[in-house]
Motif scaffolding. Sequence first.
Motif, PDB file in Angstrom:
ATOM      1  N   MET A  57       0.782  -1.275   0.189  1.00 33.13           N
ATOM      2  CA  MET A  57       0.072   0.140  -0.035  1.00 33.13           C
ATOM      3  C   MET A  57       0.923   1.329  -0.062  1.00 33.13           C
ATOM      4  SD  MET A  57      -3.140   1.103   2.791  1.00 33.13           S
ATOM      5  CE  MET A  57      -2.942  -0.664   3.151  1.00 33.13           C
ATOM      6  N   ARG A  58       0.588   2.155  -0.954  1.00 39.61           N
ATOM      7  CA  ARG A  58       1.365   3.577  -1.006  1.00 39.61           C
ATOM      8  C   ARG A  58       0.345   4.562  -0.605  1.00 39.61           C
ATOM      9  NH1 ARG A  58       5.008   2.852  -6.510  1.00 39.61           N
ATOM     10  NH2 ARG A  58       6.112   0.972  -5.830  1.00 39.61           N
ATOM     11  N   ILE A  59       1.002   5.298   0.356  1.00 44.90           N
ATOM     12  CA  ILE A  59       0.169   6.257   0.692  1.00 44.90           C
ATOM     13  C   ILE A  59       1.154   7.849   0.926  1.00 44.90           C
ATOM     14  CG2 ILE A  59      -0.741   7.320   3.168  1.00 44.90           C
ATOM     15  CD1 ILE A  59      -0.903   4.237   4.126  1.00 44.90           C
ATOM     16  N   GLY A  60       0.578   8.594   0.475  1.00 44.90           N
ATOM     17  CA  GLY A  60       1.050  10.010   0.038  1.00 44.90           C
ATOM     18  C   GLY A  60       0.340  11.208   1.069  1.00 44.90           C
ATOM     19  N   PHE A  61       1.421  11.960   1.713  1.00 46.33           N
ATOM     20  CA  PHE A  61       0.706  12.744   2.723  1.00 46.33           C
ATOM     21  C   PHE A  61       1.475  14.468   2.422  1.00 46.33           C
ATOM     22  CE2 PHE A  61       0.670   9.429   5.386  1.00 46.33           C
ATOM     23  CZ  PHE A  61      -0.591   9.484   6.080  1.00 46.33           C
ATOM     24  N   ASP A  62       0.461  15.469   2.160  1.00 43.71           N
ATOM     25  CA  ASP A  62       1.087  16.596   2.334  1.00 43.71           C
ATOM     26  C   ASP A  62       1.448  16.955   3.780  1.00 43.71           C
ATOM     27  OD1 ASP A  62       1.367  19.359   1.648  1.00 43.71           O
ATOM     28  OD2 ASP A  62      -0.607  20.069   2.709  1.00 43.71           O
ATOM     29  N   ILE A  63       2.367  17.850   3.917  1.00 47.22           N
ATOM     30  CA  ILE A  63       2.786  18.070   5.398  1.00 47.22           C
ATOM     31  C   ILE A  63       2.176  19.444   6.158  1.00 47.22           C
ATOM     32  CG2 ILE A  63       4.886  18.484   6.825  1.00 47.22           C
ATOM     33  CD1 ILE A  63       6.598  17.161   4.839  1.00 47.22           C
ATOM     34  N   ASP A  64       2.387  20.605   5.722  1.00 47.47           N
ATOM     35  CA  ASP A  64       1.949  21.810   6.248  1.00 47.47           C
ATOM     36  C   ASP A  64       0.384  21.777   6.058  1.00 47.47           C
ATOM     37  OD1 ASP A  64       4.498  22.711   6.756  1.00 47.47           O
ATOM     38  OD2 ASP A  64       4.557  23.309   4.578  1.00 47.47           O
ATOM     39  N   GLY A  65      -0.445  21.874   7.375  1.00 45.86           N
ATOM     40  CA  GLY A  65      -1.631  22.122   7.459  1.00 45.86           C
ATOM     41  C   GLY A  65      -2.339  20.327   7.720  1.00 45.86           C
ATOM     42  N   VAL A  66      -1.459  19.440   7.537  1.00 45.63           N
ATOM     43  CA  VAL A  66      -1.817  18.072   7.675  1.00 45.63           C
ATOM     44  C   VAL A  66      -0.957  17.627   8.858  1.00 45.63           C
ATOM     45  CG1 VAL A  66      -1.750  15.809   6.511  1.00 45.63           C
ATOM     46  CG2 VAL A  66      -2.477  17.719   5.388  1.00 45.63           C
ATOM     47  N   LEU A  67       0.182  17.589   8.890  1.00 45.14           N
ATOM     48  CA  LEU A  67       1.051  17.224  10.030  1.00 45.14           C
ATOM     49  C   LEU A  67       1.808  18.165  10.629  1.00 45.14           C
ATOM     50  CD1 LEU A  67       2.581  14.097   7.811  1.00 45.14           C
ATOM     51  CD2 LEU A  67       0.608  14.184   9.708  1.00 45.14           C
ATOM     52  N   ALA A  68       2.147  19.321  10.000  1.00 44.02           N
ATOM     53  CA  ALA A  68       2.916  20.584  10.562  1.00 44.02           C
ATOM     54  C   ALA A  68       2.041  21.815  10.753  1.00 44.02           C
ATOM     55  CB  ALA A  68       3.863  20.776   9.808  1.00 44.02           C
ATOM     56  N   ASN A  69       2.458  22.524  11.561  1.00 45.48           N
ATOM     57  CA  ASN A  69       1.593  23.724  12.185  1.00 45.48           C
ATOM     58  C   ASN A  69       2.393  24.971  11.225  1.00 45.48           C
ATOM     59  OD1 ASN A  69       0.656  26.145  12.894  1.00 45.48           O
ATOM     60  ND2 ASN A  69       0.241  25.411  14.984  1.00 45.48           N
ATOM     61  N   PHE A  70       2.125  25.216  10.001  1.00 45.57           N
ATOM     62  CA  PHE A  70       2.505  26.205   9.402  1.00 45.57           C
ATOM     63  C   PHE A  70       1.984  27.591   9.746  1.00 45.57           C
ATOM     64  CE2 PHE A  70       2.023  29.507   5.703  1.00 45.57           C
ATOM     65  CZ  PHE A  70       3.224  29.454   5.514  1.00 45.57           C
ATOM     66  N   ASN A  71       0.744  27.610   9.884  1.00 40.48           N
ATOM     67  CA  ASN A  71       0.090  29.082  10.332  1.00 40.48           C
ATOM     68  C   ASN A  71       0.464  29.974  11.191  1.00 40.48           C
ATOM     69  OD1 ASN A  71      -1.426  29.089   7.787  1.00 40.48           O
ATOM     70  ND2 ASN A  71      -2.766  27.698   8.989  1.00 40.48           N
ATOM     71  N   THR A  72       0.977  29.111  12.498  1.00 44.95           N
ATOM     72  CA  THR A  72       1.390  29.996  13.799  1.00 44.95           C
ATOM     73  C   THR A  72       2.636  30.740  13.740  1.00 44.95           C
ATOM     74  OG1 THR A  72      -0.149  28.646  15.101  1.00 44.95           O
ATOM     75  CG2 THR A  72       1.678  29.773  16.275  1.00 44.95           C
ATOM     76  N   PRO A  73       3.776  30.097  13.134  1.00 45.95           N
ATOM     77  CA  PRO A  73       4.848  30.432  12.737  1.00 45.95           C
ATOM     78  C   PRO A  73       4.647  31.641  11.618  1.00 45.95           C
ATOM     79  CG  PRO A  73       5.123  28.195  13.165  1.00 45.95           C
ATOM     80  CD  PRO A  73       3.846  28.543  12.879  1.00 45.95           C
ATOM     81  N   PHE A  74       3.976  31.334  10.788  1.00 47.00           N
ATOM     82  CA  PHE A  74       3.890  32.377   9.596  1.00 47.00           C
ATOM     83  C   PHE A  74       3.288  33.340  10.229  1.00 47.00           C
ATOM     84  CE2 PHE A  74       2.109  34.015   5.743  1.00 47.00           C
ATOM     85  CZ  PHE A  74       3.422  34.296   4.921  1.00 47.00           C
TER      86      PHE A  74
END
Length: 196
Positions: free
Chosen positions: A1-18
Amino acid sequence: MRIGFDIDGVLANFNTPFIALMKESSGRDLFPPNYRPHTWNYPEALGYTSAEVSTAWELIKSGGTFWELLPPLPGLRQFCDWFYTGSVESNPCEFYFVTSRMGQKVKLQTENWLDHHAAKGLTVLISSEKGAIAKALKLDFYVDDRAENIADVVEQSPSTRAFLLDSPWNQHMNAGTRIYALSEFLDVINAGPVVG
C-alpha cells in the motif's frame, strides 16, 4: 500500500509561525486575537500588502530553519502511534511526503523535521504537482488540506483515494473525501481494502 501525505496543514503547523513572521517582518499586527485562517491568502485578506507578504516569504526562502522548526499538529502523534504499534506491519505501507515548500535546503529541513517528529528515513518529495506525483507513484491514498491539490489528484490519478483534511480555508470546494481528523483516515487504512 502506497500512501502520500502533504505536510503543512496536515502534519505540521505552518500558520502559527508564519503569522508571527508576518507581524515581525512587517512591523504591523493586523491579526485578531486567537486568529484562525479562513482563506488560503489570509495575510492579504487582513490588509497586509503583497510586498509585506513577499518579504516574509523571502525570509523563509533565504533562511535555513523555518521548515525544520515548525511545531507538529495534534494528528501527527496519533499517526506516529499507529506507525510504531505495528499497524503498518499488518498493512505494509510505503509513505511519501509531498510538499511544495520553498527555500534553502528545503528537502533536508523537511527530512530533519520528519526524523524528529515522525520517523527516520522517510521519503520527501518537493513538488506542487500533487496529481502527477500520485499518478507516477501509483499512490493508493493521498491526504492534503488544500482542495485544489486534492482535485488535481482526483483528476490525474483516479485510482488514488484522495482525502481532504477539513480546514477553515478549504470550505469553498469539495474534492475527494472530506475528513475531519487524521484519525478518520487511519480508520480507513485499518479497515482494509474496499471490495467491489
